[in-house]
Design a protein around this motif. Structure first.
Motif, PDB file in Angstrom:
ATOM      1  N   VAL A 287      52.516  21.652  24.748  1.00  0.00           N
ATOM      2  CA  VAL A 287      53.680  20.867  23.945  1.00  0.00           C
ATOM      3  C   VAL A 287      54.488  20.185  25.322  1.00  0.00           C
ATOM      4  O   VAL A 287      54.885  20.895  25.933  1.00  0.00           O
ATOM      5  CB  VAL A 287      54.533  21.690  23.123  1.00  0.00           C
ATOM      6  N   VAL A 288      54.463  19.083  25.161  1.00  0.00           N
ATOM      7  CA  VAL A 288      55.240  18.126  26.411  1.00  0.00           C
ATOM      8  C   VAL A 288      56.564  17.840  25.743  1.00  0.00           C
ATOM      9  O   VAL A 288      56.664  17.369  24.646  1.00  0.00           O
ATOM     10  CB  VAL A 288      54.420  16.979  26.826  1.00  0.00           C
ATOM     11  N   TYR A 289      57.468  17.426  26.788  1.00  0.00           N
ATOM     12  CA  TYR A 289      58.666  16.986  26.765  1.00  0.00           C
ATOM     13  C   TYR A 289      58.648  15.721  26.301  1.00  0.00           C
ATOM     14  O   TYR A 289      57.737  14.665  27.094  1.00  0.00           O
ATOM     15  CB  TYR A 289      59.558  17.116  27.981  1.00  0.00           C
TER      16      TYR A 289
ATOM     17  N   PRO B  51      60.984  23.989  30.756  1.00  0.00           N
ATOM     18  CA  PRO B  51      60.314  24.233  29.395  1.00  0.00           C
ATOM     19  C   PRO B  51      60.726  25.965  29.422  1.00  0.00           C
ATOM     20  O   PRO B  51      60.848  26.719  30.135  1.00  0.00           O
ATOM     21  CB  PRO B  51      58.852  24.400  29.719  1.00  0.00           C
ATOM     22  N   ALA B  52      60.977  25.959  27.907  1.00  0.00           N
ATOM     23  CA  ALA B  52      61.293  27.593  27.471  1.00  0.00           C
ATOM     24  C   ALA B  52      60.060  28.484  28.022  1.00  0.00           C
ATOM     25  O   ALA B  52      58.845  28.196  27.817  1.00  0.00           O
ATOM     26  CB  ALA B  52      61.508  27.751  26.131  1.00  0.00           C
ATOM     27  N   PRO B  53      60.479  29.833  28.483  1.00  0.00           N
ATOM     28  CA  PRO B  53      59.327  30.649  28.843  1.00  0.00           C
ATOM     29  C   PRO B  53      58.210  30.806  27.460  1.00  0.00           C
ATOM     30  O   PRO B  53      57.239  31.238  27.934  1.00  0.00           O
ATOM     31  CB  PRO B  53      60.225  32.071  29.118  1.00  0.00           C
ATOM     32  N   ASP B  54      58.682  30.660  26.269  1.00  0.00           N
ATOM     33  CA  ASP B  54      57.725  30.930  25.303  1.00  0.00           C
ATOM     34  C   ASP B  54      57.105  29.866  24.777  1.00  0.00           C
ATOM     35  O   ASP B  54      56.893  29.527  23.573  1.00  0.00           O
ATOM     36  CB  ASP B  54      58.249  31.692  24.319  1.00  0.00           C
ATOM     37  N   LEU B  55      57.306  28.554  25.501  1.00  0.00           N
ATOM     38  CA  LEU B  55      56.838  27.179  25.007  1.00  0.00           C
ATOM     39  C   LEU B  55      55.225  27.397  25.017  1.00  0.00           C
ATOM     40  O   LEU B  55      54.794  27.771  25.846  1.00  0.00           O
ATOM     41  CB  LEU B  55      57.299  26.203  25.878  1.00  0.00           C
ATOM     42  N   ALA B  56      54.690  26.948  23.789  1.00  0.00           N
ATOM     43  CA  ALA B  56      53.183  27.090  23.571  1.00  0.00           C
ATOM     44  C   ALA B  56      52.834  25.844  24.602  1.00  0.00           C
ATOM     45  O   ALA B  56      53.165  25.045  25.029  1.00  0.00           O
ATOM     46  CB  ALA B  56      52.752  26.644  22.067  1.00  0.00           C
TER      47      ALA B  56
END
Lengths: 206, 206
Positions: free
Chosen positions: A203-205, A195-200
């Protein structure tokens, strides 16, 4: 190469050459990066690019000020090559060491894709090829974004595939040597999503 | 490309461009297949080849009747490119999808390696690069085998590396979207050795 043979003729190891569209398209569809060759003032340039196959053509894209894309869009003769390394072939002699691989060398010319609808379709195809399923979840490109992207369609005029598979082929004299012979398979592996460091949170893949 | 800039200048995403030998050599040393571009009568050819780096040059080899090698040995201007795909970069918008990669585009000319001692050394270097340790166990090339191989040394005159790493860079407006964003890492994996069908019993991989 020129004159004495067609540009897509396989001369070395003719048995490894293939010219049928099915084989060529399968190799193209298995890759994400191609190497695009053009010549400017006698100097060859070989540039890696993402691509997707559309019929018997390849979609390439980039920034509007990309000189490579602009030159391609001008219809300069081009060569686009896709290669997969499949294995290290270890023989009893160093001389008979080899690589297992699949490659396609395609010759043709490109044209600019300017029609907005065609451009959107090409960009969806490209995204789906590079990251299957993503156009279902990610925000679609706006018209402004499509206009801010150069897209070209490289029409394959002729192409050849070359494939080596299987074990090493040693000289009869070397078969008695106590040297291990065989293949180290090489594969391309897609790992676990990071996941991106700024992913809320939450929010799942998918 | 020509005139207005040097052939190895990175124009797009200048921050991703590198010109130092250390970075360039590391990317070259991490690959086994390069894409060699030459131009014959205006037609670019991009051919995949095994390679190994020797100082600031690349060793290429093949059959003595290889037209590509013969043309390279004639000192034709060439471009050799090596690319590693490191990841799929999944953004919240399709527009900001990208790929993580490392590539080197090298310009120069080749010369034929004819001296038998230099040729043997180049072939050992190549075998060791492609399959480390194998020249310690496999039968060494004879002089006849070395003579039956064309070897060229491509001298890098100038080169550039381009590297993209890290997560997607989304537009501020898209940060609120509930779309997974991140990276799918891509790696090249060497698998378990597979013995040749005719390998004598008791010969183990080492």
């Amino acid at each position: 190469m020129p004159n004495s043979r067609k540009r897509n003729t396989i001369s070395r190891h003719k048995d490894r050459g293939h010219y049928d569209e099915k084989t060529i398209h399968e190799i193209l569809d298995s890759g994400k990066i191609c190497h695009v060759g053009i010549t400017l003032e006698g100097q060859p340039f070989v540039i890696p690019m993402a691509y997707a196959r559309q019929e018997n053509a390849l979609i390439l894209h980039g920034a509007p000020n990309s000189r490579l894309l602009n030159q391609l869009a001008n219809g300069l003769p081009a060569c686009v090559t896709v290669t997969h390394l499949d294995g290290l072939v270890l023989a009893r002699s160093t001389f008979h060491h080899s690589l297992n691989f699949r490659s396609v060398v395609a010759f043709g010319k490109a044209r600019s894709v300017d029609d907005l609808q065609e451009k959107h379709a090409a960009l969806v195809l490209l995204t789906e090829h590079l990251a299957p399923g993503r156009t279902k979840v990610a925000r679609a490109a706006t018209d402004a974004e499509a206009k801010a992207t150069s897209v070209v369609r490289f029409e394959i005029e002729d192409a050849s595939a070359k494939i080596r598979t299987g074990p090493p082929i040693d000289s009869p004299n070397d078969m008695k040597l106590e040297v291990w012979a065989g293949i180290i398979p090489v594969t391309t592996l897609e790992g676990e999503p990071m996941p991106a460091p700024d992913l809320a949170a939450g929010v799942v893949y998918s």
